[in-house]
Design a protein around this motif. Structure first.
Motif, PDB file in Angstrom:
ATOM      1  N   VAL A 260     -27.113  15.764 -31.823  1.00  0.00           N
ATOM      2  CA  VAL A 260     -28.531  15.586 -31.509  1.00  0.00           C
ATOM      3  C   VAL A 260     -29.286  15.036 -32.720  1.00  0.00           C
ATOM      4  O   VAL A 260     -30.229  14.249 -32.584  1.00  0.00           O
ATOM      5  N   ARG A 264     -31.825  11.860 -32.858  1.00  0.00           N
ATOM      6  CA  ARG A 264     -33.202  11.951 -33.351  1.00  0.00           C
ATOM      7  C   ARG A 264     -33.469  10.917 -34.437  1.00  0.00           C
ATOM      8  O   ARG A 264     -34.496  10.237 -34.436  1.00  0.00           O
ATOM      9  N   VAL A 276     -38.043  16.430 -30.478  1.00  0.00           N
ATOM     10  CA  VAL A 276     -36.670  16.562 -29.990  1.00  0.00           C
ATOM     11  C   VAL A 276     -36.259  18.015 -30.201  1.00  0.00           C
ATOM     12  O   VAL A 276     -36.068  18.461 -31.324  1.00  0.00           O
ATOM     13  N   ASP A 278     -33.566  20.911 -29.443  1.00  0.00           N
ATOM     14  CA  ASP A 278     -32.184  21.184 -29.045  1.00  0.00           C
ATOM     15  C   ASP A 278     -32.083  22.633 -28.587  1.00  0.00           C
ATOM     16  O   ASP A 278     -32.190  23.560 -29.392  1.00  0.00           O
ATOM     17  N   VAL A 283     -31.552  19.231 -24.149  1.00  0.00           N
ATOM     18  CA  VAL A 283     -32.379  18.683 -25.226  1.00  0.00           C
ATOM     19  C   VAL A 283     -33.659  18.133 -24.597  1.00  0.00           C
ATOM     20  O   VAL A 283     -33.595  17.310 -23.681  1.00  0.00           O
ATOM     21  N   VAL A 285     -36.960  15.875 -24.934  1.00  0.00           N
ATOM     22  CA  VAL A 285     -37.359  14.715 -25.738  1.00  0.00           C
ATOM     23  C   VAL A 285     -38.750  14.256 -25.327  1.00  0.00           C
ATOM     24  O   VAL A 285     -39.056  14.145 -24.130  1.00  0.00           O
ATOM     25  N   ALA A 299     -30.263   8.051 -25.879  1.00  0.00           N
ATOM     26  CA  ALA A 299     -30.134   9.397 -25.314  1.00  0.00           C
ATOM     27  C   ALA A 299     -28.880   9.521 -24.457  1.00  0.00           C
ATOM     28  O   ALA A 299     -28.235  10.577 -24.417  1.00  0.00           O
TER      29      ALA A 299
END
Length: 546
Positions: A260, A264, A276, A278, A283, A285, A299
């Protein structure tokens, strides 16, 4: 001999029909579910919460046409989370979320696939609850899903598998009193577990070409409108903003170790207002960008995308253009309460917004989210003021870009004490600590009436009895409202008590409240007595002792 049709696959259309049938079945049975409340107070609302939650799902799937079971499952998961009300509704949303995780990207599913989805739903719901309790909806969902998985190994007909699943759900439900002593003493089964059984039965009816119809035709779930209003469709002069597209979505990780941080870093130069988060397998966004396609492409390297929303911020509603918001404040407070008097008090001590709700009508996750997003502040404290609303508030926190801080208040008394501890000159963390400490020093009581005869904690309760409750425990029962209220306050007051605050409800005459105030002043001369008109329904008195 006529051959019986079997159902070997579920597509998006059939799954939509199953959800709508389930929503109708829950609506038809909500009063029965409400009546299963362990406590005989008049705010048993499990059925109402589950009905409103699954209705929110039905409205969305009515509006979303797809032949993909996976797509419908994703729509259902998103709608159930935003529409979730009360603990039972939030857990129900997690069951739908687990279904969606298993069915992601699936066009049609067979008996094994649907059974695995039910199992995924149960596991997701267990993970969502900090301290899972057996003898609840969790147990019924888990044990019935295990039967589904087992029977699907040798059975192709999904209707047959679901019938066996329902039979096991009934066995599990009937066993809940053996797992929770409070259920056995009250001689009821778990309301949430019964609700899940009703959902499964509604789905089964649709599978067998006999979908459940809504008994009250005026309460049919109507398709939600995703089309903007005429005013919203009008072009307006573009704002002078650097990045034009507000881009939001959820990523379901393809594997737990998905990078992740790399994702980002890859998008941070492509916009601003980036968020973002996690959270285990999901996740969240959010970014303002001129190239949402690039963000989505990056993504997809992390996992599948759901709940995608892209808004062109240069074509916003005319009123937003004309009424530019001032700079956001540092703090705002949002509180839940019911009754004109209580709402006014909450506003007087600093609530930016009071969400109407509490007993009998828990606000949804979306209601709380809307209030938090509508507050023009960087940090928003949310006071649920009811133990059954805390999970919905926590769910809203997951969905909001702002820093939502849920203060786990379980009563109006706790909420007021916590709000009074607010200090605009300290950090959010320091405020939360001070509010949490304030909660520990307040005792919350209430006086209501019994809606049925039962037995709770070895205490016999007759229908119509006046109930004196301290925190969540029935302490007193009787026939005289004045005596129960006075005796309950007597149990709450000790040598350290200095303030007794009483909110009288809409069913209490002012003359009776004034008389109670005089009695308390004479009986507790060392305490300040504050008598306020709360206007709350169902509860004659809500009491705070500090």
């Amino acid at each position: 001999m006529e051959e019986i049709d079997i159902v070997t696959n579920i597509d998006g259309k059939l799954f939509s029909d199953m959800i709508i049938s389930a929503a109708n079945n829950v609506a038809n049975n909500k009063n029965e579910l409400n009546a299963l409340n362990v406590f005989p107070v008049p705010d048993g609302d499990t059925g109402t919460n589950m009905a409103l939650t699954v209705d929110a799902v039905a409205k969305e799937v009515l509006n979303y046409k797809s032949d993909s079971v996976g797509e419908i499952a994703q729509v259902a998961a998103s709608a159930s989370l935003r529409g979730a009300r009360g603990n039972s509704g939030v857990i129900l949303s997690q069951l739908f979320r687990g279904l969606a995780k298993e069915l992601k990207g699936v066009k049609t599913c067979d008996a094994k696939g649907f059974s695995q989805a039910l199992d995924s739903g149960a596991k997701t719901a267990y993970k969502a609850v900090m301290q899972p309790t057996e003898g609840t909806i969790l147990t019924v969902a888990r044990e019935s899903a295990m039967m589904a998985v087992e029977s699907s190994q040798s059975e192709r007909d999904i209707a047959s598998v679901l019938a066996k699943t329902i039979d096991e759900a009934k066995v599990s439900l009937n066993n809940t009193p053996n797992l929770l002593p409070a259920l056995k003493q009250a001689n009821v089964v778990d309301a949430g577990g019964k609700g899940w059984l009703v959902v499964l039965e509604g789905m089964y009816s649709a599978l067998t070409d006999a979908p459940v119809e809504r008994a009250d035709k005026t309460q049919q779930p109507a398709a939600s409108s995703s089309q903007p209003s005429a005013a919203a469709q009008e072009k307006v002069p573009p704002k002078n903003i650097k990045y034009g597209y507000c881009t939001e979505f959820l990523i379901e990780k393809s594997n737990p170790d998905a990078n992740v941080l790399r994702f980002r870093d890859s998008i941070k130069s492509k916009g601003d207002c980036m968020l973002v988060i996690d959270d285990d397998s999901i996740v969240k966004v959010h970014i303002h960008t001129n190239n949402p396609g690039y963000v989505i492409e990056q993504a997809l390297k992390v996992g599948g995308l759901i709940n995608i929303k892209i808004d062109n911020m240069r074509y916003q509603h005319q009123s937003i253009i004309e009424n530019t918001l001032p700079e956001p404040e540092e703090y705002a407070m949002v509180a839940v309460g019911v009754g004109e008097g209580i709402a006014q008090i909450l506003k007087d001590i600093g609530a930016k917004t009071v969400i109407e709700g509490g007993q009998t009508m828990n606000p949804s996750t979306q209601d709380i989210l809307d209030a938090a997003e509508g507050a023009n502040a960087k940090n928003v404290f949310v006071f649920p003021n009811n133990k059954n609303i805390i999970l919905a508030a926590e769910s809203a926190k997951e969905l909001c870009d702002k820093n939502i801080i849920v203060v786990p208040t379980k009563s109006i008394s706790q909420g007021i004490s916590a709000m009074l501890a607010f200090n605009p000159n300290v950090t959010p963390e320091q405020n939360f600590d001070a509010m949490s400490d304030a909660i520990k020093h307040v005792k919350s009581g209430s006086v209501t009436y019994a809606v049925r005869s039962t037995k709770v904690n070895d205490k016999k309760v007759s229908k119509g009895d006046i109930l004196g409750m301290l925190e969540n425990e029935i302490r007193l029962t009787g026939k005289n409202l004045k005596e129960i209220c006075f005796e309950l306050i007597g149990q709450m007051v000790d040598d350290d008590s200095s303030i007794i605050t009483v909110f009288y409800g809409k069913d209490v005459k002012k003359a009776d409240a004034d008389e109670m105030e005089r009695i308390l002043e004479n009986s507790f001369p060392d305490c300040d007595i504050v008598m306020k008109s709360g206007g709350q329904p169902l509860y004659y008195y809500i009491i705070s002792v500090e």
